[in-house]
Design a protein around this motif. Structure first.
Motif, PDB file in Angstrom:
ATOM      1  N   UNK A  74       0.861  -1.176   0.000  1.00  0.00           N
ATOM      2  CA  UNK A  74       0.000   0.000   0.000  1.00  0.00           C
ATOM      3  C   UNK A  74       0.900   1.229   0.000  1.00  0.00           C
ATOM      4  N   UNK A  75       1.004   1.880  -1.150  1.00  0.00           N
ATOM      5  CA  UNK A  75       1.912   3.023  -1.286  1.00  0.00           C
ATOM      6  C   UNK A  75       1.497   4.200  -0.398  1.00  0.00           C
ATOM      7  N   UNK A  76       0.216   4.407  -0.203  1.00  0.00           N
ATOM      8  CA  UNK A  76      -0.235   5.508   0.647  1.00  0.00           C
ATOM      9  C   UNK A  76       0.184   5.268   2.093  1.00  0.00           C
ATOM     10  N   UNK A  77      -0.050   4.064   2.571  1.00  0.00           N
ATOM     11  CA  UNK A  77       0.351   3.722   3.939  1.00  0.00           C
ATOM     12  C   UNK A  77       1.873   3.815   4.089  1.00  0.00           C
ATOM     13  N   UNK A  78       2.598   3.319   3.090  1.00  0.00           N
ATOM     14  CA  UNK A  78       4.058   3.409   3.111  1.00  0.00           C
ATOM     15  C   UNK A  78       4.500   4.869   3.211  1.00  0.00           C
ATOM     16  N   UNK A  79       3.902   5.735   2.386  1.00  0.00           N
ATOM     17  CA  UNK A  79       4.293   7.152   2.360  1.00  0.00           C
ATOM     18  C   UNK A  79       4.002   7.818   3.699  1.00  0.00           C
ATOM     19  N   UNK A  80       2.858   7.516   4.299  1.00  0.00           N
ATOM     20  CA  UNK A  80       2.531   8.104   5.605  1.00  0.00           C
ATOM     21  C   UNK A  80       3.534   7.676   6.671  1.00  0.00           C
ATOM     22  N   UNK A  81       3.870   6.389   6.693  1.00  0.00           N
ATOM     23  CA  UNK A  81       4.854   5.894   7.660  1.00  0.00           C
ATOM     24  C   UNK A  81       6.219   6.513   7.409  1.00  0.00           C
ATOM     25  N   UNK A  82       6.606   6.585   6.154  1.00  0.00           N
ATOM     26  CA  UNK A  82       7.913   7.133   5.787  1.00  0.00           C
ATOM     27  C   UNK A  82       8.030   8.590   6.245  1.00  0.00           C
ATOM     28  N   UNK A  83       7.011   9.386   5.961  1.00  0.00           N
ATOM     29  CA  UNK A  83       7.024  10.806   6.323  1.00  0.00           C
ATOM     30  C   UNK A  83       7.093  10.961   7.840  1.00  0.00           C
ATOM     31  N   UNK A  84       6.259  10.220   8.556  1.00  0.00           N
ATOM     32  CA  UNK A  84       6.254  10.304  10.019  1.00  0.00           C
ATOM     33  C   UNK A  84       7.634   9.941  10.579  1.00  0.00           C
ATOM     34  N   UNK A  85       8.203   8.870  10.105  1.00  0.00           N
ATOM     35  CA  UNK A  85       9.501   8.407  10.600  1.00  0.00           C
ATOM     36  C   UNK A  85      10.632   9.379  10.266  1.00  0.00           C
ATOM     37  N   UNK A  86      10.705   9.824   9.019  1.00  0.00           N
ATOM     38  CA  UNK A  86      11.806  10.689   8.583  1.00  0.00           C
ATOM     39  C   UNK A  86      11.709  12.097   9.173  1.00  0.00           C
ATOM     40  N   UNK A  87      10.500  12.573   9.469  1.00  0.00           N
ATOM     41  CA  UNK A  87      10.365  13.883  10.112  1.00  0.00           C
ATOM     42  C   UNK A  87      10.830  13.808  11.550  1.00  0.00           C
ATOM     43  N   UNK A  88      10.433  12.757  12.256  1.00  0.00           N
ATOM     44  CA  UNK A  88      10.777  12.631  13.669  1.00  0.00           C
ATOM     45  C   UNK A  88      12.253  12.301  13.843  1.00  0.00           C
ATOM     46  N   UNK A  89      12.734  11.299  13.130  1.00  0.00           N
ATOM     47  CA  UNK A  89      14.094  10.802  13.353  1.00  0.00           C
ATOM     48  C   UNK A  89      15.177  11.599  12.635  1.00  0.00           C
ATOM     49  N   UNK A  90      14.904  12.063  11.429  1.00  0.00           N
ATOM     50  CA  UNK A  90      15.939  12.758  10.664  1.00  0.00           C
ATOM     51  C   UNK A  90      15.659  14.249  10.501  1.00  0.00           C
ATOM     52  N   UNK A 124       2.941  10.827  -7.580  1.00  0.00           N
ATOM     53  CA  UNK A 124       2.936  12.242  -7.186  1.00  0.00           C
ATOM     54  C   UNK A 124       1.662  12.644  -6.448  1.00  0.00           C
ATOM     55  N   UNK A 125       0.528  12.091  -6.827  1.00  0.00           N
ATOM     56  CA  UNK A 125      -0.724  12.415  -6.129  1.00  0.00           C
ATOM     57  C   UNK A 125      -0.677  11.943  -4.686  1.00  0.00           C
ATOM     58  N   UNK A 126      -0.118  10.771  -4.457  1.00  0.00           N
ATOM     59  CA  UNK A 126       0.009  10.238  -3.096  1.00  0.00           C
ATOM     60  C   UNK A 126       0.970  11.111  -2.290  1.00  0.00           C
ATOM     61  N   UNK A 127       2.074  11.505  -2.899  1.00  0.00           N
ATOM     62  CA  UNK A 127       3.056  12.363  -2.221  1.00  0.00           C
ATOM     63  C   UNK A 127       2.394  13.677  -1.809  1.00  0.00           C
ATOM     64  N   UNK A 128       1.676  14.292  -2.725  1.00  0.00           N
ATOM     65  CA  UNK A 128       1.004  15.557  -2.428  1.00  0.00           C
ATOM     66  C   UNK A 128       0.008  15.397  -1.292  1.00  0.00           C
ATOM     67  N   UNK A 129      -0.780  14.343  -1.345  1.00  0.00           N
ATOM     68  CA  UNK A 129      -1.785  14.109  -0.307  1.00  0.00           C
ATOM     69  C   UNK A 129      -1.143  13.925   1.059  1.00  0.00           C
ATOM     70  N   UNK A 130      -0.091  13.125   1.119  1.00  0.00           N
ATOM     71  CA  UNK A 130       0.559  12.842   2.397  1.00  0.00           C
ATOM     72  C   UNK A 130       1.243  14.083   2.958  1.00  0.00           C
ATOM     73  N   UNK A 131       1.895  14.861   2.105  1.00  0.00           N
ATOM     74  CA  UNK A 131       2.637  16.033   2.576  1.00  0.00           C
ATOM     75  C   UNK A 131       1.744  17.240   2.861  1.00  0.00           C
ATOM     76  N   UNK A 132       0.491  17.209   2.409  1.00  0.00           N
ATOM     77  CA  UNK A 132      -0.426  18.313   2.710  1.00  0.00           C
ATOM     78  C   UNK A 132      -0.707  18.429   4.199  1.00  0.00           C
ATOM     79  N   UNK A 133      -0.473  17.366   4.949  1.00  0.00           N
ATOM     80  CA  UNK A 133      -0.697  17.395   6.389  1.00  0.00           C
ATOM     81  C   UNK A 133       0.357  18.165   7.161  1.00  0.00           C
ATOM     82  N   UNK A 134       1.427  18.544   6.503  1.00  0.00           N
ATOM     83  CA  UNK A 134       2.511  19.288   7.163  1.00  0.00           C
ATOM     84  C   UNK A 134       2.393  20.744   6.753  1.00  0.00           C
ATOM     85  N   UNK A 135       2.112  21.616   7.706  1.00  0.00           N
ATOM     86  CA  UNK A 135       2.011  23.028   7.364  1.00  0.00           C
ATOM     87  C   UNK A 135       3.363  23.718   7.564  1.00  0.00           C
TER      88      UNK A 135
END
Length: 171
Positions: free
Chosen positions: A63-79, A97-108
């Motif tokens: 699931x690419x959406x789930x992967x992207x959400x986990x990746x963003x959460x992990x890389x923001x916190x740890x790195x 790209x649509x998944x990337x945009x959707x996932x990153x829209x949560x970060x203001x």
């Protein structure tokens, strides 16, 4: 006289491809594109790869959406990565790209700036301030730049945090 073995049937190839994907997914979560690349590297036909990956997606293992959400959460916190760096990493992993945009829209922008301030504060605790503040400033801006923050944001954050740290140490 040697007899050759018949080529494996399509279902055998699918089973081998499925086993490979499951082994890869055991180590860490992966995108569909990463798994497709690994299957292609090992010589699996596109139709076999697509059937296997469709089956794994249907049961929720890919699931690419789930992967992207986990990746963003992990890389923001740890790195402490910025949105720009996270987008580049996800793009390199083959996320749409649509998944990337959707996932990153949560970060203001405020949350991103706050994370940059945290990174600088942590680093400033270990730095000796004094006559060579320009060197410290360059190092901090470079640290933020490596994490994908814009030069404007990095400079503003470093100047503000350096002034606040000088004030804290003066008291």
């Amino acid at each position: 006289m040697t007899t050759s073995c018949p080529p494996p049937s399509i279902s055998d190839r699918e089973e081998q491809a499925r086993a490979l994907c499951l082994r890869l997914l055991t180590a860490r979560s992966r995108t569909r594109a990463e798994l497709l690349g690994q299957l292609a590297k090992r010589g699996y036909a596109d139709d076999v790869s697509d059937r296997v990956l469709d089956r794994l997606a249907a049961v929720g293992l890919v699931d690419d959406t789930d992967f992207a959400e986990q990746w963003v959460r992990s890389r923001r916190v740890n790195a402490g990565k910025s949105k720009r760096a996270l987008a580049a990493e996800l793009h390199a992993k083959g996320v749409d790209n649509d998944v990337i945009t959707t996932v990153l829209n949560g970060i203001d922008a405020g949350a991103e700036r706050e994370r940059a301030e945290q990174l600088v504060r942590v680093r400033l605790r270990r730095e000796a301030l004094g006559a060579d503040d320009a060197r410290v400033s360059r190092r901090l801006v470079a640290m933020l730049a490596r994490r994908g923050y814009s030069q404007t944001t990095a400079c503003e954050v470093v100047v503000a945090e350096l002034a606040a740290e000088r004030e804290r140490r003066r008291v």
